[in-house]
Write a protein that holds these residues in place. Structure first.
Motif, mmCIF file in Angstrom:
data_model
loop_
_atom_site.group_PDB
_atom_site.id
_atom_site.type_symbol
_atom_site.label_atom_id
_atom_site.label_comp_id
_atom_site.label_asym_id
_atom_site.label_seq_id
_atom_site.Cartn_x
_atom_site.Cartn_y
_atom_site.Cartn_z
ATOM 1 N N SER A 1 22.513 9.385 -38.863
ATOM 2 C CA SER A 1 21.513 10.435 -38.924
ATOM 3 C C SER A 1 21.654 11.343 -37.701
ATOM 4 C CB SER A 1 20.109 9.841 -38.996
ATOM 5 O OG SER A 1 19.863 8.995 -37.885
ATOM 6 N N PHE A 2 21.237 12.583 -37.854
ATOM 7 C CA PHE A 2 21.383 13.553 -36.778
ATOM 8 C C PHE A 2 20.020 14.144 -36.419
ATOM 9 C CE2 PHE A 2 21.946 15.802 -40.776
ATOM 10 C CZ PHE A 2 21.149 16.925 -40.628
ATOM 11 N N SER A 3 19.960 14.755 -35.251
ATOM 12 C CA SER A 3 18.739 15.356 -34.739
ATOM 13 C C SER A 3 18.690 16.839 -35.101
ATOM 14 C CB SER A 3 18.675 15.199 -33.212
ATOM 15 O OG SER A 3 17.705 16.044 -32.646
ATOM 16 N N ASP A 4 17.681 17.227 -35.883
ATOM 17 C CA ASP A 4 17.535 18.641 -36.196
ATOM 18 C C ASP A 4 17.106 19.428 -34.954
ATOM 19 O OD1 ASP A 4 15.064 17.364 -36.278
ATOM 20 O OD2 ASP A 4 14.213 18.774 -37.723
ATOM 21 N N GLU A 5 16.448 18.761 -33.995
ATOM 22 C CA GLU A 5 16.114 19.448 -32.746
ATOM 23 C C GLU A 5 17.375 19.799 -31.974
ATOM 24 O OE1 GLU A 5 13.725 18.898 -28.515
ATOM 25 O OE2 GLU A 5 12.973 17.926 -30.336
ATOM 26 N N LEU A 6 18.351 18.908 -31.953
ATOM 27 C CA LEU A 6 19.603 19.211 -31.266
ATOM 28 C C LEU A 6 20.306 20.381 -31.938
ATOM 29 C CD1 LEU A 6 21.373 18.218 -28.881
ATOM 30 C CD2 LEU A 6 22.696 16.940 -30.551
ATOM 31 N N VAL A 7 20.259 20.438 -33.267
ATOM 32 C CA VAL A 7 20.845 21.571 -33.986
ATOM 33 C C VAL A 7 20.170 22.867 -33.548
ATOM 34 C CG1 VAL A 7 21.187 22.639 -36.247
ATOM 35 C CG2 VAL A 7 21.538 20.174 -35.975
ATOM 36 N N THR A 8 18.829 22.857 -33.493
ATOM 37 C CA THR A 8 18.101 24.047 -33.069
ATOM 38 C C THR A 8 18.492 24.453 -31.658
ATOM 39 O OG1 THR A 8 16.193 23.737 -34.520
ATOM 40 C CG2 THR A 8 15.799 24.933 -32.478
ATOM 41 N N ARG A 9 18.588 23.489 -30.754
ATOM 42 C CA ARG A 9 18.955 23.808 -29.376
ATOM 43 C C ARG A 9 20.356 24.406 -29.282
ATOM 44 N NH1 ARG A 9 16.042 21.385 -25.053
ATOM 45 N NH2 ARG A 9 14.068 20.514 -25.760
ATOM 46 N N CYS A 10 21.293 23.875 -30.064
ATOM 47 C CA CYS A 10 22.645 24.448 -30.080
ATOM 48 C C CYS A 10 22.623 25.882 -30.604
ATOM 49 C CB CYS A 10 23.559 23.590 -30.943
ATOM 50 S SG CYS A 10 23.958 21.960 -30.264
ATOM 51 N N LEU A 11 21.816 26.134 -31.631
ATOM 52 C CA LEU A 11 21.721 27.483 -32.186
ATOM 53 C C LEU A 11 21.074 28.445 -31.196
ATOM 54 C CD1 LEU A 11 20.662 26.609 -35.832
ATOM 55 C CD2 LEU A 11 22.845 27.598 -35.120
ATOM 56 N N VAL A 12 20.077 27.980 -30.457
ATOM 57 C CA VAL A 12 19.463 28.821 -29.430
ATOM 58 C C VAL A 12 20.494 29.183 -28.362
ATOM 59 C CG1 VAL A 12 17.767 28.838 -27.548
ATOM 60 C CG2 VAL A 12 17.114 28.028 -29.828
ATOM 61 N N ALA A 13 21.299 28.209 -27.954
ATOM 62 C CA ALA A 13 22.365 28.488 -26.981
ATOM 63 C C ALA A 13 23.343 29.521 -27.527
ATOM 64 C CB ALA A 13 23.097 27.197 -26.629
ATOM 65 N N ALA A 14 23.682 29.401 -28.808
ATOM 66 C CA ALA A 14 24.600 30.359 -29.432
ATOM 67 C C ALA A 14 23.996 31.756 -29.470
ATOM 68 C CB ALA A 14 24.950 29.893 -30.843
ATOM 69 N N GLU A 15 22.725 31.842 -29.865
ATOM 70 C CA GLU A 15 22.061 33.146 -29.941
ATOM 71 C C GLU A 15 21.987 33.788 -28.566
ATOM 72 O OE1 GLU A 15 20.969 34.841 -32.497
ATOM 73 O OE2 GLU A 15 20.913 33.399 -34.165
ATOM 74 N N SER A 16 21.757 32.982 -27.536
ATOM 75 C CA SER A 16 21.633 33.534 -26.184
ATOM 76 C C SER A 16 22.941 34.130 -25.686
ATOM 77 C CB SER A 16 21.137 32.455 -25.212
ATOM 78 O OG SER A 16 22.157 31.505 -24.935
#
Length: 288
Positions: A91-106
């Motif tokens: 299983s994976f963390s959807d919060e980690l996915v969100t954090r990676c996407l925020v880093a990408a957007e930044s």
């Protein structure tokens, strides 16, 4: 004699630099502190026939990194795309996915979510349900099974310098092996008892796919701190919030308990995902 090249592997203070002529050289930095990342463009000075000293780092087009209250950890430089690898198992963390996407957007990076191990069909519905909020706001989602066929990923890699990120056990190294069979990246079985992956990749490595495309494999993540981002940058890194920014009663609204908050109103109407909103609030809290 001096030369220029690209950092293709980072091992602490030791680096492998691919020179523009095609030669690969083991290089070191001056002093104890190093601020180099895989993908950096550097100039080096030969210290002897087998080693070099890194003299300067060229200005970066992008820098992907994570941070907590005490330190920063560089992930990759000069990438144009982040590929977040998740899997049906473990299983994976959807919060980690969100954090990676925020880093990408930044960093204004393209983003792609890859759902691996889709051959495990009994686990597929739950994984897809977890990813639905990301697809709903426009992030592309690619389903595949790297052990069977990873060719569907190739069109997304063309002309890009991409970095693979994700938790341990998601299959990043298996993807590398499928795309570049001669590499033979190490893979390890997951712990089914703990539902976790084991660290296989210990350092970032850049692989050339062709003259215009490269792929960086990075170590597995368990956390992705973003303490370096200011609140305004965090707001802009959530695409679904952008239509509501500037519509709150207060200019410095933190979208928590303030009256007449446009973001909170959208959340109440069901227009925002509650789990992503919760991560948004945690990131604002971390930013201080």
């Amino acid at each position: 004699m001096n030369a220029s090249g690209t950092v293709v592997a980072a091992h602490g203070r030791q680096y492998r630099v691919e020179l523009d002529g095609g030669e690969t050289l083991s290089c070191f930095t001056r002093g104890k502190k190093s601020e180099l990342a895989c993908g950096d463009r550097v100039s080096i000075r030969y210290s002897d026939s087998n080693q070099g000293v890194i003299e300067t780092i060229a200005p970066r087009r992008s820098l992907l990194y994570r941070s907590n209250a005490f330190r920063e950890k560089l992930i990759a430089a000069n990438v144009s795309q982040i590929i977040i690898v998740v899997a049906t198992e473990p299983s994976f963390s959807d919060e980690l996915v969100t954090r990676c996407l925020v880093a990408a957007e930044s960093q204004n990076l393209r983003a792609l979510i890859v759902l691996n191990k889709c051959d495990l069909t009994d686990r597929l519905p739950a994984a897809e349900a977890t990813l639905t909020p990301f697809a709903r706001i426009g992030y592309p989602l690619l389903r595949l099974s790297a052990r069977t066929d990873a060719s569907a990923l190739r069109p997304f890699l063309s002309g890009q310098t991409s970095v693979l990120v994700g938790q341990s056990g998601m299959g990043k190294s298996t993807l590398i092996n499928a795309l570049l069979p001669g590499v033979r990246a190490a893979t390890r079985k997951i712990s089914t008892a703990l539902d976790t992956g084991k660290h296989t990749t210990t350092h970032a490595t850049l692989y050339r796919l062709d003259a215009q495309s490269a792929l960086i494999d990075s170590p597995g993540l368990q956390a992705f701190g973003l303490h370096h981002l200011a609140p305004a940058a965090i707001e802009r890194a959530f695409p679904e919030l952008r239509p509501f920014l500037g519509q709150c009663r207060f200019r410095d609204c933190r979208h928590a308990r303030e009256p007449d908050c446009a973001v909170r109103a959208a959340l109440t109407r069901g227009e925002l995902d509650s789990r992503r909103y919760a991560v948004f609030q945690r990131l604002l809290s971390e930013a201080g």
